[in-house]
Design an enzyme around this catalytic site. Structure first.
Site, PDB file in Angstrom:
ATOM      1  N   ARG A  56      38.910 -12.669 -19.492  1.00  0.00           N
ATOM      2  CA  ARG A  56      37.475 -12.959 -19.584  1.00  0.00           C
ATOM      3  C   ARG A  56      36.816 -11.809 -20.347  1.00  0.00           C
ATOM      4  NH1 ARG A  56      36.450  -8.584 -17.972  1.00  0.00           N
ATOM      5  NH2 ARG A  56      34.281  -9.204 -17.923  1.00  0.00           N
ATOM      6  N   GLY A  57      35.521 -11.990 -20.645  1.00  0.00           N
ATOM      7  CA  GLY A  57      34.843 -11.022 -21.500  1.00  0.00           C
ATOM      8  C   GLY A  57      34.832 -11.569 -22.923  1.00  0.00           C
ATOM      9  N   ALA A  58      33.660 -11.513 -23.564  1.00  0.00           N
ATOM     10  CA  ALA A  58      33.479 -12.244 -24.821  1.00  0.00           C
ATOM     11  C   ALA A  58      34.505 -11.891 -25.917  1.00  0.00           C
ATOM     12  CB  ALA A  58      32.051 -12.046 -25.319  1.00  0.00           C
ATOM     13  N   ARG A  99      35.330 -22.191 -22.804  1.00  0.00           N
ATOM     14  CA  ARG A  99      34.115 -21.610 -22.212  1.00  0.00           C
ATOM     15  C   ARG A  99      33.003 -21.671 -23.258  1.00  0.00           C
ATOM     16  NH1 ARG A  99      34.552 -16.171 -18.871  1.00  0.00           N
ATOM     17  NH2 ARG A  99      32.699 -17.014 -17.858  1.00  0.00           N
ATOM     18  N   GLN A 204      33.104  -8.788 -11.048  1.00  0.00           N
ATOM     19  CA  GLN A 204      33.709  -8.059 -12.174  1.00  0.00           C
ATOM     20  C   GLN A 204      33.473  -6.557 -12.046  1.00  0.00           C
ATOM     21  OE1 GLN A 204      31.956 -10.887 -12.535  1.00  0.00           O
ATOM     22  NE2 GLN A 204      32.690 -12.115 -14.247  1.00  0.00           N
ATOM     23  N   ASP A 245      27.493 -11.628 -24.396  1.00  0.00           N
ATOM     24  CA  ASP A 245      28.310 -12.793 -24.762  1.00  0.00           C
ATOM     25  C   ASP A 245      27.782 -13.495 -26.000  1.00  0.00           C
ATOM     26  OD1 ASP A 245      28.653 -12.381 -21.708  1.00  0.00           O
ATOM     27  OD2 ASP A 245      30.417 -13.453 -22.437  1.00  0.00           O
ATOM     28  N   ASN A 255      24.033 -12.367 -21.328  1.00  0.00           N
ATOM     29  CA  ASN A 255      25.105 -11.600 -20.687  1.00  0.00           C
ATOM     30  C   ASN A 255      25.231 -12.092 -19.243  1.00  0.00           C
ATOM     31  OD1 ASN A 255      27.134  -9.517 -20.845  1.00  0.00           O
ATOM     32  ND2 ASN A 255      25.853  -8.272 -19.521  1.00  0.00           N
ATOM     33  N   LYS A 256      26.167 -11.521 -18.540  1.00  0.00           N
ATOM     34  CA  LYS A 256      26.480 -11.925 -17.158  1.00  0.00           C
ATOM     35  C   LYS A 256      25.212 -12.075 -16.307  1.00  0.00           C
ATOM     36  CE  LYS A 256      29.582 -12.805 -15.754  1.00  0.00           C
ATOM     37  NZ  LYS A 256      29.917 -14.254 -15.719  1.00  0.00           N
TER      38      LYS A 256
HETATM   39  O1  MRU Z   1      32.285 -14.354 -17.093  1.00  0.00           O
HETATM   40  P1  MRU Z   1      32.826 -13.165 -17.830  1.00  0.00           P
HETATM   41  O2  MRU Z   1      33.505 -12.172 -16.951  1.00  0.00           O
HETATM   42  O3  MRU Z   1      33.639 -13.560 -19.028  1.00  0.00           O
HETATM   43  O4  MRU Z   1      31.518 -12.449 -18.386  1.00  0.00           O
HETATM   44  C1  MRU Z   1      31.668 -11.299 -19.159  1.00  0.00           C
HETATM   45  C2  MRU Z   1      30.391 -10.663 -19.503  1.00  0.00           C
HETATM   46  O5  MRU Z   1      29.318 -11.156 -19.237  1.00  0.00           O
HETATM   47  C3  MRU Z   1      30.471  -9.396 -20.312  1.00  0.00           C
HETATM   48  O6  MRU Z   1      29.427  -8.527 -19.988  1.00  0.00           O
HETATM   49  C4  MRU Z   1      30.391  -9.761 -21.792  1.00  0.00           C
HETATM   50  O7  MRU Z   1      31.337 -10.729 -22.113  1.00  0.00           O
HETATM   51  C5  MRU Z   1      30.585  -8.597 -22.652  1.00  0.00           C
HETATM   52  S1  MRU Z   1      32.270  -8.077 -22.649  1.00  0.00           S
HETATM   53  C6  MRU Z   1      32.468  -6.832 -23.749  1.00  0.00           C
END
Ligand code: MRU
Length: 355
Positions: A56-58, A99, A204, A245, A255-256
């Site tokens: 996970r993470g963009a 996603r 996270q 993201d 973002n999250k």
């Molecule tokens: O749902 P996730 O864990 O994929 O969400 C991730 C985030 O929101 C991060 O902050 C974002 O992707 C930046 S990662 C460098």
């Protein structure tokens, strides 16, 4: 298929690896209790791994999808050397559906698609793998550049910073976006203490950010998301540093979930708010954050903990995975191409026009 493996990427975390013609992912669902690696040789299963948050993470999602395209090409080329370019489109679509919010996924797929279009006849794997590895390596390089640029914005020594979610090595090719800045600033003595929101509901912050920072001996204190305003009132943090993201053309930032609250709290308390993201996260095709698709995740993530129901039976859940922070609440967007202070449409355009 080529015998090439991902080169040594000079980073402690090897969350995404190309190994013996397979994609190897560190299963982030099991951290920090267990470090388990899963091997993939099927693009559909890679899409499922993204959806289920093995990775996970963009930026990490984009890199994973790029390697997924290599696996898809290998399978389709084996089926038919003539028709693989047509049949691989289904696999690209399945990967694209995994996603919706992180634009890095679509950016990486488009880049792989362009590579496919440019290929001559013959085995495509060497060229596609080289492109996926380039996407991976460029992301790490961008993170190191952003680390320096973001750390330079911090003027004092020994400050406290708050971060939300995990925007570290695990969420990227390596080093991290927000955590890259924190790593660089800590090395310079600028950051003395990191505060990490636990980041309900998926945790996270508690599971991943704390794990990563402790591996680098960076002091980290966890707090419930709702404690952040009180932390700021007590003057414990001078910057909030987060990843993204998707960033719209006017500088609005997805973002999250919970990032928007952190930004409002920061502005109220005079705490600076920094967003760190490579330009692969910037989506100039959408005018504002209103157009960013917000993923809704299963309500069990809110109603349960470790598969155990904690909410009263009968209560419903609501689980938007991301929110949008308006550009007006953002002090700086840090990218590998440079820093945008007080972002707006004109400044974002000028940034993206830089070579
Ligand atoms: O749902 P996730 O864990 O994929 O969400 C991730 C985030 O929101 C991060 O902050 C974002 O992707 C930046 S990662 C460098």
């Amino acid at each position: 298929m080529s015998a090439r493996n991902t080169p040594a990427l000079n980073d402690a975390s090897k969350a995404i690896q190309w190994h013996n013609n397979k994609l190897r992912l560190l299963d982030q669902r099991l951290l920090p209790q267990q470090e388990v690696y899963l091997d993939y040789d099927d693009a559909d299963l890679v899409a499922t791994a993204i959806r289920n948050m093995v990775v996970r993470g963009a930026p990490a999602i984009g890199i994973t999808a790029a390697y997924g395209v290599v696996l898809a090409a290998a399978a389709r080329f084996k089926q038919s050397e003539e028709n693989w370019r047509e049949t691989i489109e289904q696999d690209m679509e399945v990967l694209a559906q995994s996603r919706p919010t992180a634009v890095n996924l679509f950016w990486a797929l488009e880049r792989m698609e362009k590579c496919i279009q440019a290929l001559q006849a013959g085995d495509p794997i060497e060229a596609l793998l080289a492109e996926a590895i380039a996407i991976h390596a460029e992301d790490i390089a961008a993170n190191h550049t952003m680390g320096e640029l973001g750390a330079a914005l911090m003027e004092e020594q020994g400050i406290g910073v708050l971060t939300h979610c995990n925007a570290g090595a695990l969420a990227t090719g390596g080093y991290g976006t927000a955590l890259g800045v924190i790593r660089s600033a800590h090395r310079l003595g600028k950051v003395a203490q990191v505060y990490a929101d636990e980041t309900r509901p998926w945790l996270q912050g508690a599971r991943l950010t704390a794990w990563e920072l402790l591996q680098d001996d960076i002091p980290v204190t966890l707090l419930a998301d709702g404690a952040a305003a009180h932390l700021m009132k007590l003057d414990k943090v001078q910057w909030v540093v987060v990843g993204s993201d998707r960033i719209a053309a006017n500088g609005d930032v997805a973002n999250k979930i919970g990032t928007y609250s952190a930004a409002i709290n920061a502005r109220h308390h005079g705490v600076k708010f920094m967003v760190v993201a490579p330009t692969s996260t910037i989506d100039m095709s959408i005018a504002s954050g209103e157009q960013i698709p917000i993923e809704q995740r299963p309500t069990e993530e809110v109603l349960c903990l470790n598969d155990q129901r904690v909410a009263a039976m009968g209560a419903e859940g609501w689980n938007p995975s991301f929110d949008v922070t308006p550009a007006a609440l953002v002090d700086a967007i840090v990218t590998e191409k440079g820093v945008v202070l007080a972002p707006n449409r004109e400044k974002m355009l000028a940034l993206m026009e830089k070579s």
